[in-house]
Design an enzyme around this catalytic site. Structure first.
Site, short mmCIF file in Angstrom:
data_model
loop_
_atom_site.label_atom_id
_atom_site.label_comp_id
_atom_site.label_asym_id
_atom_site.label_seq_id
_atom_site.Cartn_x
_atom_site.Cartn_y
_atom_site.Cartn_z
N LYS A 185 31.69 34.05 30.50
CA LYS A 185 31.48 34.22 29.05
C LYS A 185 30.09 33.68 28.73
O LYS A 185 29.92 32.56 28.24
CB LYS A 185 32.54 33.44 28.26
CG LYS A 185 33.73 34.30 27.89
CD LYS A 185 34.71 33.60 27.01
CE LYS A 185 34.45 33.82 25.54
NZ LYS A 185 34.64 35.20 25.06
N1 PMP Z 1 36.51 40.60 27.01
C1 PMP Z 1 35.51 40.03 26.33
C2 PMP Z 1 34.15 40.62 26.44
C3 PMP Z 1 35.74 38.92 25.51
O1 PMP Z 1 34.74 38.35 24.82
C4 PMP Z 1 37.06 38.41 25.42
C5 PMP Z 1 37.35 37.23 24.52
N2 PMP Z 1 37.23 36.01 25.18
C6 PMP Z 1 38.07 39.02 26.15
C7 PMP Z 1 37.76 40.12 26.94
C8 PMP Z 1 39.48 38.51 26.13
O2 PMP Z 1 39.61 37.32 26.85
P1 PMP Z 1 40.65 36.21 26.43
O3 PMP Z 1 41.97 36.87 26.33
O4 PMP Z 1 40.61 35.22 27.54
O5 PMP Z 1 40.20 35.65 25.13
#
Ligand code: PMP
Length: 303
Positions: free
Chosen positions: A154
């Site tokens: 991230k």
């Molecule tokens: N893809 C992206 C690009 C994101 O920013 C997120 C949000 N964190 C997700 C998928 C979903 O991940 P998560 O369920 O861990 O929040």
């Protein structure tokens, strides 16, 4: 209202948590973050942080990619987060944002020989995408390939890819984008993973298709298989499969489980929120608020 941040190694009033215009990460996108939700349980008058450990484990994986080194363990991050929320005294749903970044005030694009810093704050938070099903389009922007910059972390800089896709989608009258890979397979939304349903089976792209390894997605796949007896598989998804899917939905911490009812002007199924996503959502919202005993270990109480 947000009152505090963890910044510079201590809790400070939010207005004191400020960085210099010369901060490396502001110029070069050399930071990484997490997004974690806390859910208010009215009956118990308790705030539960959902899968906090898993978020901080992923946070540390992003650190490895960016060569960020901080003097905190996963346990330290968890303790700080609980402490922050206690100070905020939130009695409603909230969104928690840990951020690690290259803090040196210097010119020069690189990852090495720079100071690392950590900050944390939380905001009251409701829905991210509208409740009643969203309209999506396939973006003209392809998902960043792992050979260019890793979507698996991230990483702040990587989010320019998401921002381009989201703004294009919204200005064109949709709610959210669906990005394809370099090879034309479905990857994910701007801030969400994506699933489709075909023949009653949930399908989501594999981790090698330039997706963020989503915690909500992993939660969903487990709940579908173990609690609802629904088969859930990872395999590449073709662009045109989006148009013939029985159901489609986004998953993410902010987006939670958001049904997609239209893609590129084609109704998904009959254009209504489908049976599988409805069942999953009902179970998911009970789980995140600590109402399902079996999954209570995923919910960290704040008070
Ligand atoms: N893809 C992206 C690009 C994101 O920013 C997120 C949000 N964190 C997700 C998928 C979903 O991940 P998560 O369920 O861990 O929040």
């Amino acid at each position: 209202m947000t009152k505090y941040a963890f910044f510079g190694g201590e809790f400070v009033p939010i207005e004191k948590a400020k960085v210099s215009i010369m901060t490396h990460a502001l110029h070069y996108g050399t930071g990484c973050f997490e997004g974690i939700r806390a859910y208010w349980n009215e009956e118990e008058e308790q705030l539960f942080i959902f899968r906090m450990r898993e978020h901080y484990e992923r946070f540390q994986r992003s650190h490895r990619i960016l060569m960020i080194s901080l003097p905190y363990s996963v346990d330290d991050f968890c303790q700080m987060t609980v402490e922050l929320l206690r100070r905020e005294k939130f009695t409603r749903d909230a969104y928690i944002r840990p951020l690690a970044y290259k803090a040196t005030e210097a010119i020069g694009v690189r990852l090495h020989d720079l100071e690392d810093a950590f900050a944390l704050f939380a905001v009251p938070f409701g829905k991210y995408i509208g409740e009643e099903g969203c309209k999506a389009c396939v973006s003209s922007w392809r998902r960043m390939d792992d050979s260019i910059a890793p979507p698996r972390g991230k990483i702040t800089g990587v989010y320019i890819n998401s921002a381009l896709a989201k703004t294009e989608a919204v200005l064109d009258g949709y709610d959210e984008a669906i990005m394809l890979n370099q090879d034309g397979h479905v990857s994910e939304g701007s801030g969400e993973n994506i699933c489709i349903v075909r023949d009653g089976r949930i399908i989501t792209p594999p981790v090698t298709d330039n997706i963020l390894e989503g915690i909500t997605l992993a939660t969903l796949m487990q709940l579908a298989r173990d609690e609802l007896g629904i088969e859930a598989v990872e395999r590449p998804i073709d662009h045109s499969e989006l148009y013939i899917a029985e159901e489609a939905f986004y998953t993410g911490t902010a987006a939670e489980i958001t049904p997609i009812v239209e893609i590129d002007h084609r109704l998904v199924g009959d254009g209504k929120i489908g049976p599988i996503v409805s069942k999953l959502r009902a179970l998911f919202f009970d789980v995140v608020r600590g109402k399902v005993e079996k999954y209570r270990s995923w919910c960290t109480p704040v008070y």
